[in-house]
Design a protein around this motif. Structure first.
Motif, PDB file in Angstrom:
ATOM      1  N   THR A 284      -7.771   3.183   0.688  1.00  0.00           N
ATOM      2  CA  THR A 284      -9.172   3.624   0.692  1.00  0.00           C
ATOM      3  C   THR A 284      -9.819   3.307  -0.646  1.00  0.00           C
ATOM      4  OG1 THR A 284      -8.150   5.540   1.761  1.00  0.00           O
ATOM      5  CG2 THR A 284     -10.528   5.635   1.433  1.00  0.00           C
ATOM      6  N   GLU A 285      -9.070   3.568  -1.735  1.00  0.00           N
ATOM      7  CA  GLU A 285      -9.626   3.326  -3.075  1.00  0.00           C
ATOM      8  C   GLU A 285      -9.795   1.814  -3.315  1.00  0.00           C
ATOM      9  OE1 GLU A 285     -11.012   5.255  -4.887  1.00  0.00           O
ATOM     10  OE2 GLU A 285     -10.789   4.795  -7.020  1.00  0.00           O
ATOM     11  N   ALA A 286      -8.825   1.023  -2.837  1.00  0.00           N
ATOM     12  CA  ALA A 286      -8.936  -0.439  -2.999  1.00  0.00           C
ATOM     13  C   ALA A 286     -10.176  -0.942  -2.256  1.00  0.00           C
ATOM     14  CB  ALA A 286      -7.680  -1.117  -2.465  1.00  0.00           C
ATOM     15  N   ASP A 287     -10.398  -0.396  -1.064  1.00  0.00           N
ATOM     16  CA  ASP A 287     -11.582  -0.801  -0.291  1.00  0.00           C
ATOM     17  C   ASP A 287     -12.855  -0.395  -1.040  1.00  0.00           C
ATOM     18  OD1 ASP A 287     -10.010  -1.880   1.687  1.00  0.00           O
ATOM     19  OD2 ASP A 287     -10.065  -0.102   2.968  1.00  0.00           O
ATOM     20  N   ARG A 288     -12.834   0.827  -1.616  1.00  0.00           N
ATOM     21  CA  ARG A 288     -14.020   1.298  -2.340  1.00  0.00           C
ATOM     22  C   ARG A 288     -14.316   0.401  -3.546  1.00  0.00           C
ATOM     23  NH1 ARG A 288     -15.737   4.372  -6.463  1.00  0.00           N
ATOM     24  NH2 ARG A 288     -13.693   4.708  -7.384  1.00  0.00           N
ATOM     25  N   LEU A 289     -13.228  -0.070  -4.201  1.00  0.00           N
ATOM     26  CA  LEU A 289     -13.408  -0.895  -5.402  1.00  0.00           C
ATOM     27  C   LEU A 289     -13.588  -2.377  -5.055  1.00  0.00           C
ATOM     28  CD1 LEU A 289     -10.610   0.821  -7.531  1.00  0.00           C
ATOM     29  CD2 LEU A 289     -13.070   0.911  -8.009  1.00  0.00           C
ATOM     30  N   GLY A 290     -13.483  -2.702  -3.769  1.00  0.00           N
ATOM     31  CA  GLY A 290     -13.661  -4.093  -3.335  1.00  0.00           C
ATOM     32  C   GLY A 290     -12.501  -4.995  -3.731  1.00  0.00           C
ATOM     33  N   LEU A 291     -11.292  -4.420  -3.872  1.00  0.00           N
ATOM     34  CA  LEU A 291     -10.127  -5.235  -4.247  1.00  0.00           C
ATOM     35  C   LEU A 291      -9.468  -5.782  -2.977  1.00  0.00           C
ATOM     36  CD1 LEU A 291      -8.542  -2.822  -6.889  1.00  0.00           C
ATOM     37  CD2 LEU A 291      -9.926  -4.874  -7.309  1.00  0.00           C
ATOM     38  N   SER A 292      -8.948  -7.001  -3.047  1.00  0.00           N
ATOM     39  CA  SER A 292      -8.296  -7.538  -1.852  1.00  0.00           C
ATOM     40  C   SER A 292      -6.780  -7.333  -1.951  1.00  0.00           C
ATOM     41  CB  SER A 292      -8.645  -9.012  -1.651  1.00  0.00           C
ATOM     42  OG  SER A 292      -8.298  -9.710  -2.793  1.00  0.00           O
ATOM     43  N   TYR A 293      -6.132  -7.284  -0.781  1.00  0.00           N
ATOM     44  CA  TYR A 293      -4.689  -7.006  -0.728  1.00  0.00           C
ATOM     45  C   TYR A 293      -4.132  -7.553   0.572  1.00  0.00           C
ATOM     46  CZ  TYR A 293      -6.871  -3.304   2.028  1.00  0.00           C
ATOM     47  OH  TYR A 293      -7.642  -2.633   2.942  1.00  0.00           O
ATOM     48  N   ASP A 294      -2.794  -7.723   0.609  1.00  0.00           N
ATOM     49  CA  ASP A 294      -2.125  -8.152   1.847  1.00  0.00           C
ATOM     50  C   ASP A 294      -1.187  -7.060   2.338  1.00  0.00           C
ATOM     51  OD1 ASP A 294      -3.190 -10.751   1.859  1.00  0.00           O
ATOM     52  OD2 ASP A 294      -1.770 -11.317   0.285  1.00  0.00           O
ATOM     53  N   PHE A 295      -0.277  -6.658   1.444  1.00  0.00           N
ATOM     54  CA  PHE A 295       0.819  -5.752   1.824  1.00  0.00           C
ATOM     55  C   PHE A 295       0.295  -4.312   1.918  1.00  0.00           C
ATOM     56  CE2 PHE A 295       4.595  -3.269   0.150  1.00  0.00           C
ATOM     57  CZ  PHE A 295       5.368  -3.412   1.288  1.00  0.00           C
ATOM     58  N   VAL A 296       0.369  -3.723   3.112  1.00  0.00           N
ATOM     59  CA  VAL A 296      -0.074  -2.335   3.293  1.00  0.00           C
ATOM     60  C   VAL A 296       1.179  -1.477   3.459  1.00  0.00           C
ATOM     61  CG1 VAL A 296      -1.415  -0.748   4.702  1.00  0.00           C
ATOM     62  CG2 VAL A 296      -2.233  -3.087   4.338  1.00  0.00           C
ATOM     63  N   ALA A 297       1.315  -0.516   2.566  1.00  0.00           N
ATOM     64  CA  ALA A 297       2.596   0.205   2.476  1.00  0.00           C
ATOM     65  C   ALA A 297       2.444   1.701   2.669  1.00  0.00           C
ATOM     66  CB  ALA A 297       3.209  -0.057   1.101  1.00  0.00           C
ATOM     67  N   ALA A 298       3.545   2.302   3.100  1.00  0.00           N
ATOM     68  CA  ALA A 298       3.672   3.758   3.023  1.00  0.00           C
ATOM     69  C   ALA A 298       4.374   4.048   1.698  1.00  0.00           C
ATOM     70  CB  ALA A 298       4.507   4.267   4.188  1.00  0.00           C
ATOM     71  N   TRP A 299       3.996   5.161   1.083  1.00  0.00           N
ATOM     72  CA  TRP A 299       4.568   5.515  -0.234  1.00  0.00           C
ATOM     73  C   TRP A 299       5.547   6.658  -0.010  1.00  0.00           C
ATOM     74  CZ3 TRP A 299       1.924   4.604  -5.385  1.00  0.00           C
ATOM     75  CH2 TRP A 299       2.619   5.197  -6.441  1.00  0.00           C
ATOM     76  N   ILE A 300       6.824   6.375  -0.245  1.00  0.00           N
ATOM     77  CA  ILE A 300       7.850   7.413  -0.079  1.00  0.00           C
ATOM     78  C   ILE A 300       8.358   7.811  -1.458  1.00  0.00           C
ATOM     79  CG2 ILE A 300      10.135   7.951   0.875  1.00  0.00           C
ATOM     80  CD1 ILE A 300       9.602   5.900   3.066  1.00  0.00           C
ATOM     81  N   THR A 301       8.283   9.094  -1.748  1.00  0.00           N
ATOM     82  CA  THR A 301       8.813   9.594  -3.024  1.00  0.00           C
ATOM     83  C   THR A 301      10.183  10.220  -2.780  1.00  0.00           C
ATOM     84  OG1 THR A 301       6.619  10.016  -3.896  1.00  0.00           O
ATOM     85  CG2 THR A 301       8.420  11.248  -4.909  1.00  0.00           C
ATOM     86  N   LEU A 302      11.153   9.823  -3.566  1.00  0.00           N
ATOM     87  CA  LEU A 302      12.460  10.492  -3.514  1.00  0.00           C
ATOM     88  C   LEU A 302      12.331  11.687  -4.448  1.00  0.00           C
ATOM     89  CD1 LEU A 302      14.795   7.353  -3.712  1.00  0.00           C
ATOM     90  CD2 LEU A 302      13.871   8.504  -1.691  1.00  0.00           C
ATOM     91  N   GLN A 303      12.314  12.869  -3.859  1.00  0.00           N
ATOM     92  CA  GLN A 303      11.951  14.044  -4.665  1.00  0.00           C
ATOM     93  C   GLN A 303      13.057  14.507  -5.607  1.00  0.00           C
ATOM     94  OE1 GLN A 303       8.982  16.782  -2.469  1.00  0.00           O
ATOM     95  NE2 GLN A 303      10.394  16.033  -0.897  1.00  0.00           N
ATOM     96  N   VAL A 304      14.265  13.928  -5.456  1.00  0.00           N
ATOM     97  CA  VAL A 304      15.332  14.265  -6.395  1.00  0.00           C
ATOM     98  C   VAL A 304      14.897  13.819  -7.800  1.00  0.00           C
ATOM     99  CG1 VAL A 304      16.553  12.087  -5.954  1.00  0.00           C
ATOM    100  CG2 VAL A 304      17.800  14.025  -6.872  1.00  0.00           C
ATOM    101  N   HIS A 305      15.225  14.644  -8.796  1.00  0.00           N
ATOM    102  CA  HIS A 305      14.872  14.276 -10.173  1.00  0.00           C
ATOM    103  C   HIS A 305      15.970  13.384 -10.745  1.00  0.00           C
ATOM    104  CE1 HIS A 305      13.923  15.707 -14.555  1.00  0.00           C
ATOM    105  NE2 HIS A 305      13.787  14.415 -14.388  1.00  0.00           N
ATOM    106  N   SER A 306      15.727  12.062 -10.660  1.00  0.00           N
ATOM    107  CA  SER A 306      16.754  11.116 -11.117  1.00  0.00           C
ATOM    108  C   SER A 306      16.511  10.756 -12.578  1.00  0.00           C
ATOM    109  CB  SER A 306      16.694   9.854 -10.256  1.00  0.00           C
ATOM    110  OG  SER A 306      15.382   9.368 -10.188  1.00  0.00           O
ATOM    111  N   ALA A 307      17.591  10.685 -13.341  1.00  0.00           N
ATOM    112  CA  ALA A 307      17.467  10.265 -14.741  1.00  0.00           C
ATOM    113  C   ALA A 307      17.161   8.768 -14.765  1.00  0.00           C
ATOM    114  CB  ALA A 307      18.775  10.534 -15.470  1.00  0.00           C
ATOM    115  N   LEU A 308      16.373   8.345 -15.733  1.00  0.00           N
ATOM    116  CA  LEU A 308      16.026   6.921 -15.788  1.00  0.00           C
ATOM    117  C   LEU A 308      17.267   6.056 -15.979  1.00  0.00           C
ATOM    118  CD1 LEU A 308      12.688   7.122 -17.794  1.00  0.00           C
ATOM    119  CD2 LEU A 308      12.964   6.154 -15.519  1.00  0.00           C
ATOM    120  N   GLU A 309      18.326   6.646 -16.620  1.00  0.00           N
ATOM    121  CA  GLU A 309      19.529   5.837 -16.860  1.00  0.00           C
ATOM    122  C   GLU A 309      20.551   5.982 -15.726  1.00  0.00           C
ATOM    123  OE1 GLU A 309      18.575   8.438 -18.586  1.00  0.00           O
ATOM    124  OE2 GLU A 309      20.229   9.659 -19.323  1.00  0.00           O
ATOM    125  N   ALA A 310      20.177   6.669 -14.621  1.00  0.00           N
ATOM    126  CA  ALA A 310      21.123   6.818 -13.502  1.00  0.00           C
ATOM    127  C   ALA A 310      21.482   5.443 -12.951  1.00  0.00           C
ATOM    128  CB  ALA A 310      20.500   7.674 -12.412  1.00  0.00           C
TER     129      ALA A 310
END
Ligand SMILES: CC(C)(COP(=O)(O)OP(=O)(O)OC[C@H]1O[C@@H](n2cnc3c(N)ncnc32)[C@H](O)[C@@H]1OP(=O)(O)O)[C@@H](O)C(=O)NCCC(=O)NCCS
Length: 306
Positions: A55-81
């Motif tokens: 919706t925001e990309a459309d509002r800003l007039g940005l073009s795109y191809d890949f339309v994705a679902a955003w899945i968050t892994l809610q586990v708190h993973s350490a960056l060095e895991a």
């Protein structure tokens, strides 16, 4: 708070959650000051990539191809895991789902094609629960016959309870010992050490062309509709592809097998062993499927006799 580093703990506590709406990758116009609701950005020599809601990309007039679902892994993973990204992407790859990973300070985020969001959640849930797909061992056989009896106690054809032992049980017993048995294509699904599913593919033919006939496939009734059958179907196809098999045939409900890429066999020049199977006899051509195949499929002995 320090993030988790132990891979086993990470996998059992992934808690995947889908954000609302669709998300896209877009290139931010060169020289324009960054504005709007940007969720993530990566600066590259070629320009600035932004990830934002569709919706925001459309509002800003940005073009795109890949339309994705955003899945968050809610586990708190350490960056060095070590190994979490590899395990998650390997599981999604096996299911044929493409995935872009963004790591935040607290969590990992997966952008998968919107249409695959539901399946991706199933795969991640099974990964978290410790689903293991492994080769069948001779000592599994009695358990697999019992599993097949439970799975086929209600006939998939009539929807009614089967009188006595389902015929698939006898067929499987014979398949284990027939010359067309291929050990690496008898695959067991285990959850927490318990056998919950099984699929077998054996040698079959169209004329001189060697290919595979898949079946029976069984998931224990308590564990059905949780993605285990799908995981077994994807695993069969990827093992068959890796072994250089040209294709897989099966008989079953097109509403189920169509989701794995199977289509009525006659569209590939292959007739079912019994003409009355019609559209229920389906085929998945793999990358080695040759041109010009014509003929009738022949199952291995035990299945041909059914
Ligand atoms: C068929 C079977 C292997 C599927 O395994 P599963 O782990 O339940 O399947 P998944 O969880 O991967 O997929 C479930 C989806 O497939 C659908 N599905 C399952 N069996 C189906 C069938 N026979 N026909 C149509 N759709 C079917 C479910 O409705 C569900 O749909 P949804 O995702 O839209 O809710 C399992 O149900 C089973 O063992 N059934 C009894 C034996 C059998 O029928 N074997 C196949 C004979 S051809």
């Amino acid at each position: 708070m320090a993030g988790e580093t132990d891979l086993k703990t990470l996998l059992t506590s992934l808690r995947p959650a889908v954000r609302e709406g669709d998300y896209v990758y877009a290139l931010w116009p060169h020289g324009k000051p960054l504005a709007g609701d940007i969720e993530a950005a990566v600066r590259e020599a070629e320009g600035l990539t932004v990830v934002l809601s569709r919706t925001e990309a459309d509002r800003l007039g940005l073009s795109y191809d890949f339309v994705a679902a955003w899945i968050t892994l809610q586990v708190h993973s350490a960056l060095e895991a070590v190994g979490l990204t590899a395990a998650v992407s390997a599981a999604l790859t096996k299911a044929g789902i493409s995935c872009n990973v963004l790591a935040g300070f607290h969590h990992d985020h997966l952008l998968v094609p919107s249409d695959d969001a539901g399946r991706a959640l199933d795969v991640l849930t099974l990964l978290g629960r410790g689903l293991v797909l492994r080769d069948e061992q001779p000592e599994d056989r009695e358990a697999l016959l019992a599993l097949t009896a439970e799975a086929f106690a209600i006939s998939p054809v009539t929807g009614l309870p089967v009188d006595g032992t389902p015929i698939e049980v006898g067929a499987l017993r014979e398949l284990f010992d027939c010359p067309e048995y291929i050990p690496a294509l008898s695959i067991v699904a285990e959850l927490g050490g318990e056998i919950v599913g099984h699929v077998i593919s054996t040698r079959g033919w169209v004329g001189e062309l060697e290919m595979l006939g898949l079946g029976p496939i069984s998931v224990h009734p308590h564990f059905q509709r949780q993605g285990i059958g799908s995981a077994l179907m994807h695993e069969s196809a990827s093992r068959a592809e890796a072994a250089g098999e040209p294709g897989i045939a099966l008989v079953g409900n097109p509403a189920y097998y169509g989701r794995f890429g199977y289509a009525p066999s006659h569209s590939f020049g292959v007739e079912p062993p019994h003409a009355e199977w019609g559209e229920a006899f389906q085929l998945l051509p793999l990358s080695g499927w040759p041109d010009g195949v014509r003929g009738t499929f022949r199952y291995s002995g035990p299945l041909a006799a059914l």
